[in-house]
Design a protein around this motif. Sequence first.
Motif, PDB file in Angstrom:
ATOM      1  N   TYR A 220       0.830  -1.207   0.000  1.00  0.00           N
ATOM      2  CA  TYR A 220       0.000   0.000   0.000  1.00  0.00           C
ATOM      3  C   TYR A 220       0.865   1.257   0.000  1.00  0.00           C
ATOM      4  N   LEU A 221       1.891   1.273   0.829  1.00  0.00           N
ATOM      5  CA  LEU A 221       2.777   2.448   0.872  1.00  0.00           C
ATOM      6  C   LEU A 221       3.502   2.652  -0.448  1.00  0.00           C
ATOM      7  N   VAL A 222       3.992   1.570  -1.036  1.00  0.00           N
ATOM      8  CA  VAL A 222       4.687   1.680  -2.326  1.00  0.00           C
ATOM      9  C   VAL A 222       3.723   2.182  -3.395  1.00  0.00           C
ATOM     10  N   LEU A 223       2.489   1.678  -3.373  1.00  0.00           N
ATOM     11  CA  LEU A 223       1.484   2.104  -4.344  1.00  0.00           C
ATOM     12  C   LEU A 223       1.205   3.595  -4.242  1.00  0.00           C
ATOM     13  N   GLN A 224       1.260   4.141  -3.051  1.00  0.00           N
ATOM     14  CA  GLN A 224       0.992   5.567  -2.872  1.00  0.00           C
ATOM     15  C   GLN A 224       2.193   6.430  -3.270  1.00  0.00           C
TER      16      GLN A 224
ATOM     17  N   LEU B 123       7.202   9.470  -7.116  1.00  0.00           N
ATOM     18  CA  LEU B 123       8.600   9.191  -7.436  1.00  0.00           C
ATOM     19  C   LEU B 123       8.830   9.212  -8.944  1.00  0.00           C
ATOM     20  N   MET B 124       7.884   8.674  -9.701  1.00  0.00           N
ATOM     21  CA  MET B 124       8.025   8.673 -11.155  1.00  0.00           C
ATOM     22  C   MET B 124       7.951  10.091 -11.728  1.00  0.00           C
ATOM     23  N   LYS B 125       7.144  10.959 -11.123  1.00  0.00           N
ATOM     24  CA  LYS B 125       7.094  12.357 -11.572  1.00  0.00           C
ATOM     25  C   LYS B 125       8.444  13.034 -11.354  1.00  0.00           C
TER      26      LYS B 125
ATOM     27  N   LEU C 240      11.373  11.520 -11.225  1.00  0.00           N
ATOM     28  CA  LEU C 240      12.310  10.951 -12.203  1.00  0.00           C
ATOM     29  C   LEU C 240      12.069  11.512 -13.602  1.00  0.00           C
ATOM     30  N   ALA C 241      10.807  11.741 -13.972  1.00  0.00           N
ATOM     31  CA  ALA C 241      10.514  12.314 -15.283  1.00  0.00           C
ATOM     32  C   ALA C 241      11.056  13.737 -15.387  1.00  0.00           C
ATOM     33  N   GLU C 242      10.944  14.513 -14.309  1.00  0.00           N
ATOM     34  CA  GLU C 242      11.487  15.879 -14.308  1.00  0.00           C
ATOM     35  C   GLU C 242      13.013  15.853 -14.424  1.00  0.00           C
ATOM     36  N   VAL C 243      13.645  14.909 -13.746  1.00  0.00           N
ATOM     37  CA  VAL C 243      15.107  14.780 -13.841  1.00  0.00           C
ATOM     38  C   VAL C 243      15.487  14.430 -15.283  1.00  0.00           C
ATOM     39  N   GLY C 244      14.738  13.532 -15.902  1.00  0.00           N
ATOM     40  CA  GLY C 244      15.015  13.155 -17.301  1.00  0.00           C
ATOM     41  C   GLY C 244      14.869  14.345 -18.233  1.00  0.00           C
TER      42      GLY C 244
END
Length: 135
Positions: free
Chosen positions: A113-117, A122-124, A126-130
């Motif tokens: 549940y915590l990972v799902l939240q 986290l992906m946002k 990483l996308a900004e870093v990319g």
Amino acid sequence: MLTCINLSKPRILVQDRINEAIFNYKMMNTKQQQHIKTIVKVTETTLTITLVLNGTAYASVGDKVIAALNPLLDLVQSLGYPLAVLSMSGGAIIMMFNKRMGVRIIKETGIAYLVLQFVPGLMKILAEVGRALRA
């Protein structure tokens, strides 16, 4: 005459201001109306150019895919809580017969549940870093 509208005021007051501005516009002569139309056109053009230069008009394919998947991610995140409650309740029932297995189910459900939240945020990041690395 310029009218400033404070959008934090109640809707009726805002509607009254808009009606007043429309009335004032209709009461102006043709030259004043043309002047206001010119100001609106210039403002509209400036806003359009600003949006284009900031990259809003040229969104990449990756941004479009991310935007298209946002409703699905929201759905999965919102379903996570009820499913976690059901799974933890099942783990509590199993714990009556097999304590080790019940605790393992509850622990793994909590972690999932915590990972799902946290994963979409986290992906946002990483996308900004990319994007920053590409620019």
